[in-house]
Design a protein around this motif. Structure first.
Motif, PDB file in Angstrom:
ATOM      1  N   PRO A  51       0.841  -1.202   0.000  1.00 42.74           N
ATOM      2  CA  PRO A  51       0.000   0.000   0.000  1.00 42.74           C
ATOM      3  C   PRO A  51       0.877   1.253   0.000  1.00 42.74           C
ATOM      4  CG  PRO A  51       0.161  -0.876   2.218  1.00 42.74           C
ATOM      5  CD  PRO A  51       1.071  -1.708   1.359  1.00 42.74           C
ATOM      6  N   VAL A  52       1.093   1.832  -1.167  1.00 44.15           N
ATOM      7  CA  VAL A  52       1.978   2.988  -1.311  1.00 44.15           C
ATOM      8  C   VAL A  52       1.181   4.274  -1.151  1.00 44.15           C
ATOM      9  CG1 VAL A  52       3.537   4.221  -2.861  1.00 44.15           C
ATOM     10  CG2 VAL A  52       3.511   1.722  -2.851  1.00 44.15           C
ATOM     11  N   VAL A  53       1.662   5.158  -0.284  1.00 41.87           N
ATOM     12  CA  VAL A  53       1.027   6.463  -0.090  1.00 41.87           C
ATOM     13  C   VAL A  53       1.849   7.527  -0.815  1.00 41.87           C
ATOM     14  CG1 VAL A  53       0.377   8.230   1.594  1.00 41.87           C
ATOM     15  CG2 VAL A  53       0.062   5.811   2.145  1.00 41.87           C
ATOM     16  N   LEU A  54       1.185   8.249  -1.717  1.00 40.99           N
ATOM     17  CA  LEU A  54       1.839   9.317  -2.475  1.00 40.99           C
ATOM     18  C   LEU A  54       0.939  10.552  -2.492  1.00 40.99           C
ATOM     19  CD1 LEU A  54       3.122   7.330  -5.604  1.00 40.99           C
ATOM     20  CD2 LEU A  54       4.537   8.290  -3.786  1.00 40.99           C
ATOM     21  N   PRO A  55       1.517  11.743  -2.615  1.00 43.41           N
ATOM     22  CA  PRO A  55       0.680  12.950  -2.702  1.00 43.41           C
ATOM     23  C   PRO A  55      -0.157  12.960  -3.976  1.00 43.41           C
ATOM     24  CG  PRO A  55       2.986  13.458  -3.131  1.00 43.41           C
ATOM     25  CD  PRO A  55       2.954  12.051  -2.626  1.00 43.41           C
ATOM     26  N   GLN A  56      -1.221  13.733  -3.960  1.00 40.20           N
ATOM     27  CA  GLN A  56      -2.151  13.749  -5.089  1.00 40.20           C
ATOM     28  C   GLN A  56      -1.472  14.150  -6.398  1.00 40.20           C
ATOM     29  OE1 GLN A  56      -5.541  12.745  -4.844  1.00 40.20           O
ATOM     30  NE2 GLN A  56      -5.181  12.674  -7.058  1.00 40.20           N
ATOM     31  N   ASP A  57      -0.517  15.067  -6.343  1.00 45.14           N
ATOM     32  CA  ASP A  57       0.180  15.469  -7.569  1.00 45.14           C
ATOM     33  C   ASP A  57       0.881  14.282  -8.216  1.00 45.14           C
ATOM     34  OD1 ASP A  57      -0.675  18.038  -7.248  1.00 45.14           O
ATOM     35  OD2 ASP A  57       1.254  18.829  -6.505  1.00 45.14           O
ATOM     36  N   ALA A  58       1.506  13.443  -7.390  1.00 44.44           N
ATOM     37  CA  ALA A  58       2.183  12.256  -7.913  1.00 44.44           C
ATOM     38  C   ALA A  58       1.170  11.270  -8.483  1.00 44.44           C
ATOM     39  CB  ALA A  58       3.012  11.596  -6.807  1.00 44.44           C
ATOM     40  N   ILE A  59       0.047  11.108  -7.786  1.00 41.78           N
ATOM     41  CA  ILE A  59      -1.009  10.216  -8.271  1.00 41.78           C
ATOM     42  C   ILE A  59      -1.531  10.703  -9.623  1.00 41.78           C
ATOM     43  CG2 ILE A  59      -3.364   9.399  -7.849  1.00 41.78           C
ATOM     44  CD1 ILE A  59      -1.279   7.975  -6.147  1.00 41.78           C
ATOM     45  N   ASN A  60      -1.731  12.013  -9.752  1.00 41.92           N
ATOM     46  CA  ASN A  60      -2.215  12.561 -11.021  1.00 41.92           C
ATOM     47  C   ASN A  60      -1.253  12.256 -12.162  1.00 41.92           C
ATOM     48  OD1 ASN A  60      -4.380  13.628  -9.618  1.00 41.92           O
ATOM     49  ND2 ASN A  60      -3.520  15.697  -9.482  1.00 41.92           N
ATOM     50  N   ARG A  61       0.031  12.398 -11.896  1.00 40.90           N
ATOM     51  CA  ARG A  61       1.030  12.111 -12.937  1.00 40.90           C
ATOM     52  C   ARG A  61       1.032  10.628 -13.290  1.00 40.90           C
ATOM     53  NH1 ARG A  61       3.320  12.497 -17.601  1.00 40.90           N
ATOM     54  NH2 ARG A  61       5.414  11.559 -17.674  1.00 40.90           N
ATOM     55  N   LEU A  62       0.950   9.774 -12.292  1.00 40.88           N
ATOM     56  CA  LEU A  62       0.952   8.329 -12.540  1.00 40.88           C
ATOM     57  C   LEU A  62      -0.306   7.905 -13.298  1.00 40.88           C
ATOM     58  CD1 LEU A  62       2.338   7.201  -9.084  1.00 40.88           C
ATOM     59  CD2 LEU A  62       3.507   6.954 -11.289  1.00 40.88           C
ATOM     60  N   MET A  63      -1.403   8.581 -13.052  1.00 43.14           N
ATOM     61  CA  MET A  63      -2.620   8.309 -13.819  1.00 43.14           C
ATOM     62  C   MET A  63      -2.394   8.625 -15.293  1.00 43.14           C
ATOM     63  SD  MET A  63      -5.446   7.319 -11.997  1.00 43.14           S
ATOM     64  CE  MET A  63      -6.891   8.123 -12.697  1.00 43.14           C
ATOM     65  N   GLU A  64      -1.725   9.726 -15.567  1.00 43.18           N
ATOM     66  CA  GLU A  64      -1.419  10.099 -16.952  1.00 43.18           C
ATOM     67  C   GLU A  64      -0.562   9.032 -17.625  1.00 43.18           C
ATOM     68  OE1 GLU A  64       0.517  13.857 -17.007  1.00 43.18           O
ATOM     69  OE2 GLU A  64      -1.176  14.963 -16.159  1.00 43.18           O
ATOM     70  N   VAL A  65       0.465   8.594 -16.908  1.00 47.50           N
ATOM     71  CA  VAL A  65       1.365   7.571 -17.453  1.00 47.50           C
ATOM     72  C   VAL A  65       0.607   6.282 -17.720  1.00 47.50           C
ATOM     73  CG1 VAL A  65       3.375   6.127 -16.941  1.00 47.50           C
ATOM     74  CG2 VAL A  65       3.423   8.565 -16.387  1.00 47.50           C
ATOM     75  N   ALA A  66      -0.226   5.881 -16.764  1.00 49.68           N
ATOM     76  CA  ALA A  66      -0.979   4.630 -16.910  1.00 49.68           C
ATOM     77  C   ALA A  66      -1.949   4.705 -18.089  1.00 49.68           C
ATOM     78  CB  ALA A  66      -1.729   4.325 -15.618  1.00 49.68           C
ATOM     79  N   ARG A  67      -2.628   5.830 -18.248  1.00 50.13           N
ATOM     80  CA  ARG A  67      -3.571   5.984 -19.356  1.00 50.13           C
ATOM     81  C   ARG A  67      -2.867   5.952 -20.707  1.00 50.13           C
ATOM     82  NH1 ARG A  67      -6.604  10.762 -16.107  1.00 50.13           N
ATOM     83  NH2 ARG A  67      -8.253   9.507 -15.111  1.00 50.13           N
ATOM     84  N   ALA A  68      -1.610   6.381 -20.723  1.00 47.40           N
ATOM     85  CA  ALA A  68      -0.838   6.386 -21.967  1.00 47.40           C
ATOM     86  C   ALA A  68      -0.157   5.046 -22.228  1.00 47.40           C
ATOM     87  CB  ALA A  68       0.201   7.502 -21.919  1.00 47.40           C
ATOM     88  N   GLY A  69      -0.389   4.076 -21.329  1.00 45.17           N
ATOM     89  CA  GLY A  69       0.193   2.747 -21.526  1.00 45.17           C
ATOM     90  C   GLY A  69       1.595   2.579 -20.983  1.00 45.17           C
ATOM     91  N   GLY A  70       2.055   3.533 -20.173  1.00 48.51           N
ATOM     92  CA  GLY A  70       3.400   3.431 -19.607  1.00 48.51           C
ATOM     93  C   GLY A  70       3.479   2.424 -18.482  1.00 48.51           C
TER      94      GLY A  70
END
Length: 210
Positions: free
Chosen positions: A112-131
């Protein structure tokens, strides 16, 4: 449970906030005591929605789930962690979790990794782009194939449990030899610490011989 030191792969860009355990695994799936097959019921209501991330071919089999605040709130059912593990989730990334869910996740080999919302937002972008995303417990970092790098904290004991593949009971049993040695030496030098339970056991043994 198996040891976890590093999780790499695509991620489900879910991102929803206040996802309770009834959303993770509906109540009608709780009739079983087996962990196997619960992945079929994971996010059942969400999967009824057209175009949901869990049934998208590009995210199929992803070992990482990206979620929003307060993930795993609601009922304390451990089935939620069982369902995630059965669907192949090895790490969840979110700004915060229910304490009970976080503990259940670790006991079932999920980081269970805790990250700030800004980091989560960036990771969402990467995931949506197939990264791809990597969670590394040795370096305590989350990285992507797009050169992103985020650090996170995790309770040292929970980190040890995950990296050694042991729950609290397993870690205690792993020290059985040392514990037995200590107790034997303690009783030899301070027999009074055994108390009434030890004396009662001796009395029962003596009575059995008469």
């Amino acid at each position: 449970m198996r040891a976890v030191t590093r999780v790499t792969g695509r991620a489900y860009p879910y991102g929803a906030k206040n996802v309770d355990t009834d959303i993770i695994i509906p109540a009608h799936w709780l009739k079983t005591t087996s962990r196997e097959g619960l992945g079929r019921g994971a996010f059942e209501a969400v999967r009824r929605e057209p175009g949901n991330v869990f049934d998208a071919p590009e995210h199929a089999g992803s070992p990482i789930l990206i979620a929003g605040d307060n993930f795993g709130c609601g009922s304390s059912r451990e089935h939620a962690a069982w369902a995630l593990a059965d669907m192949g989730i090895e790490a969840v990334l979110a700004p915060s979790y229910s304490d009970i869910f976080s503990g259940n996740a670790v006991k079932n080999g999920i980081v269970p990794v805790v990250l700030p919302q800004d980091a989560i937002n960036r990771l969402m972008e990467v995931a949506r782009a197939g990264g791809e995303v990597t969670v590394d417990l040795e370096t305590m970092t989350v990285t992507t194939d797009r050169q992103d790098r985020f650090t996170f904290d995790l309770d040292p004991f929970r980190r040890q449990c995950l990296m050694e593949g042991l729950d609290e009971i397993g870690i205690t049993l792993a020290r059985d030899t040392a514990i037995s040695k200590y107790e034997g030496e303690a009783f030899a030098h301070r027999p009074w610490i055994a108390g009434e339970s030890r004396n009662a056991g001796i009395a029962v043994e003596s009575a059995g011989r008469t």
